[in-house]
Design a protein around this motif. Structure first.
Motif, short mmCIF file in Angstrom:
data_model
loop_
_atom_site.label_atom_id
_atom_site.label_comp_id
_atom_site.label_asym_id
_atom_site.label_seq_id
_atom_site.Cartn_x
_atom_site.Cartn_y
_atom_site.Cartn_z
N TYR A 36 0.84 -1.21 0.00
CA TYR A 36 0.00 0.00 0.00
C TYR A 36 0.87 1.26 0.00
O TYR A 36 0.66 2.19 -0.77
N ALA A 45 -1.77 8.94 4.19
CA ALA A 45 -2.88 8.35 4.95
C ALA A 45 -2.39 7.18 5.80
O ALA A 45 -1.33 6.60 5.54
N PHE A 46 -3.15 6.84 6.81
CA PHE A 46 -3.11 5.54 7.49
C PHE A 46 -1.77 5.20 8.15
O PHE A 46 -1.25 4.08 7.98
N LEU A 76 -7.04 11.73 6.03
CA LEU A 76 -7.27 10.31 6.27
C LEU A 76 -6.28 9.76 7.29
O LEU A 76 -5.70 8.67 7.13
N TYR A 81 -9.52 16.58 1.47
CA TYR A 81 -10.27 16.20 0.27
C TYR A 81 -11.65 16.81 0.46
O TYR A 81 -12.45 16.30 1.26
N LEU A 95 -10.05 7.88 -7.31
CA LEU A 95 -8.87 7.17 -6.81
C LEU A 95 -8.14 6.55 -7.99
O LEU A 95 -8.77 6.02 -8.91
N VAL A 138 -14.56 8.34 2.94
CA VAL A 138 -14.15 9.52 2.20
C VAL A 138 -14.71 9.42 0.78
O VAL A 138 -14.84 8.32 0.23
N LEU A 143 -13.93 10.73 -2.98
CA LEU A 143 -13.06 11.46 -3.91
C LEU A 143 -13.98 11.84 -5.06
O LEU A 143 -14.35 11.01 -5.89
N HIS A 194 1.19 13.09 -6.76
CA HIS A 194 0.67 12.21 -5.71
C HIS A 194 1.57 10.97 -5.58
O HIS A 194 1.10 9.86 -5.31
N ARG A 219 0.61 7.89 -7.71
CA ARG A 219 -0.47 7.01 -7.24
C ARG A 219 -1.82 7.33 -7.88
O ARG A 219 -2.80 6.62 -7.64
C1 LIG Z 1 -8.83 6.77 -0.35
C2 LIG Z 1 -7.37 6.63 0.03
C3 LIG Z 1 -6.56 7.77 -0.50
C4 LIG Z 1 -5.29 7.94 0.22
C5 LIG Z 1 -4.27 8.42 -0.73
O1 LIG Z 1 -4.29 9.54 -1.12
C6 LIG Z 1 -3.28 7.51 -1.24
O2 LIG Z 1 -3.22 6.37 -0.78
O3 LIG Z 1 -2.53 7.94 -2.13
#
Ligand SMILES: CCCCC(=O)C(=O)O
Ligand SMILES: Cc1cc2nc3c(=O)[nH]c(=O)nc-3n(C[C@H](O)[C@H](O)[C@H](O)COP(=O)(O)O)c2cc1C
Length: 359
Positions: free
Chosen positions: A25, A80-81, A109, A135, A167, A205, A207, A254, A257
């Protein structure tokens, strides 16, 4: 393996420590990942042309961006995450950034609520520079509620991600079946307003393909925070952003991505900087892994750069200390690159330092 001596070795360590699905990821990009590779490769294709015998002395690295003083022109891009990288999640990242005196762009996020991210940053430094990435959501009331939380938490700029009307297609994620966060990990900024006990519903979320310049106008009406437009690759869009009142732009794809096969972000910096013509700060992210990458971006018109994955590798490898070490590595590398180029400060770099295609 001994202690990592560069960002690449931090990635190796992170790969060893992470669940392979979560490593994918963080590392992956859209489709064939052409742009992911291009972001790094394009820096390597730029040669540096150092000045000699300048007597510049030990460089000063500090910069001011949108009124925020930073100890170096390297900031943390929103990612994120963080809970997937380390149990301390964004708390650890925020402490490391604040201690290092670098600007952190906290992601909407985030797996830790923005109030807590800010509180952790304040534990590490009295006046940490925290920005908030947004976002814009189709529900304007919810968007406004999130902005109010970021303001109340002390965030000092709003970074609107403009490159994500949908996305990007991530095939590693599809192959791994990675579509949901593990149990107990949530986007804490997406809770319904009025859920202070944090027991209730968390939104998904959106997008939104409908996102437009009008959303920027709407945000301008909602907040006095500086607004930064993230994800600009074209001079015409950069000009529009400035005309629409953006206070800074981030040249970014980005991290490769979103739309695959867009150009490496460093190749779009000079055209965007020319269009902006000094009216607002220009920032860049994508593929920055070395102090030499930072100096190339500064030379080609960036006021500062941001790192995405390198901070995640540090977090995965060693929590707060890992992020601190990654920032320290980049600081030492940048200082070394500046002194070897004969520059006393980031502001002394210019396009004459960079030659295209010769190494
Ligand atoms: C809905 C997840 C978007 C997070 C993000 O921007 C990424 O992983 O690039
Ligand atoms: C795992 C991951 C998550 C990301 N999440 C976000 C996000 O939520 N919002 C956003 O605007 N950009 C996000 N980005 C993009 C980064 O802000 C940044 O543009 C990119 O990572 C820079 O490239 P680099 O990773 O090569 O440094 C994410 C990037 C990664 C790698």
């Amino acid at each position: 393996m001994g202690a990592p001596v560069n960002v690449r070795e931090f990635e190796d360590l992170a790969r060893e420590r992470l669940d392979p699905v979560h490593y994918d990821y963080f590392a992956s990009g859209a489709q064939d990942e052409v742009t992911v590779r291009a972001n790094e490769a394009a820096f390597a294709r730029l040669a540096l042309l150092p000045r000699v015998l300048r007597g510049a002395g030990t460089p000063r690295l500090g910069v001011t961006v949108l009124g925020d003083e930073a100890s170096m022109p390297v900031m943390l891009a929103p990612t994120a995450f963080h809970r997937l990288a380390h149990p301390d999640a964004e708390r650890a990242t925020a402490r490391a950034a604040a201690k290092a005196g670098v600007i952190m762009i906290a992601a909407m996020l985030s797996t830790v609520a923005i109030e807590e991210v800010a509180a952790e940053a304040r534990k590490a430094a009295p006046d940490p520079a925290l920005w908030f990435q947004l976002y814009p959501q189709p529900d304007p009331a919810f968007t406004e509620a999130v902005v109010r939380r970021a303001e109340a938490a002390g965030c000092r700029a709003l970074v609107v991600t403009a490159d994500s009307p949908a996305l990007g297609r991530n095939e590693r994620g599809d192959r791994n079946g990675f579509h949901d966060l593990p149990p107990g990990v949530r986007c804490e900024n997406l809770r319904e307003p009025g859920d202070p006990a944090r027991t209730g519903h968390v939104r998904q979320v959106v997008l939104s393909p409908g996102i437009s310049w009008d959303d920027l106008d709407r945000l301008r009406g909602v907040t006095d925070l500086p607004i930064v437009v993230k994800g600009v690759l074209r001079p015409d869009d950069a000009r529009l952003a400035v005309e629409r009142g953006a206070d800074a732009v981030i040249v970014s794809n980005h991290g490769g991505r979103q739309l695959d096969t867009v150009p490496a972000s460093i190749t779009r910096l000079a055209p965007v900087a020319e269009a902006v013509a000094g009216r607002v700060p220009v920032l860049l992210d994508g593929g920055v892994r070395r102090g030499t990458d930072v100096i190339k971006a500064l030379a080609l018109g960036a006021d500062a750069v941001a790192i995405g994955r390198p901070a995640l590798w540090g977090l995965a490898a060693g929590g707060e200390d890992g992020v601190t070490e990654v920032l320290g590595l980049l600081r030492r590398e940048l200082e070394n690159a500046l002194v070897l180029c004969g520059c006393a400060a980031p502001q002394e770099t210019g396009p004459d330092l960079v030659q295209e295609g010769a190494c």
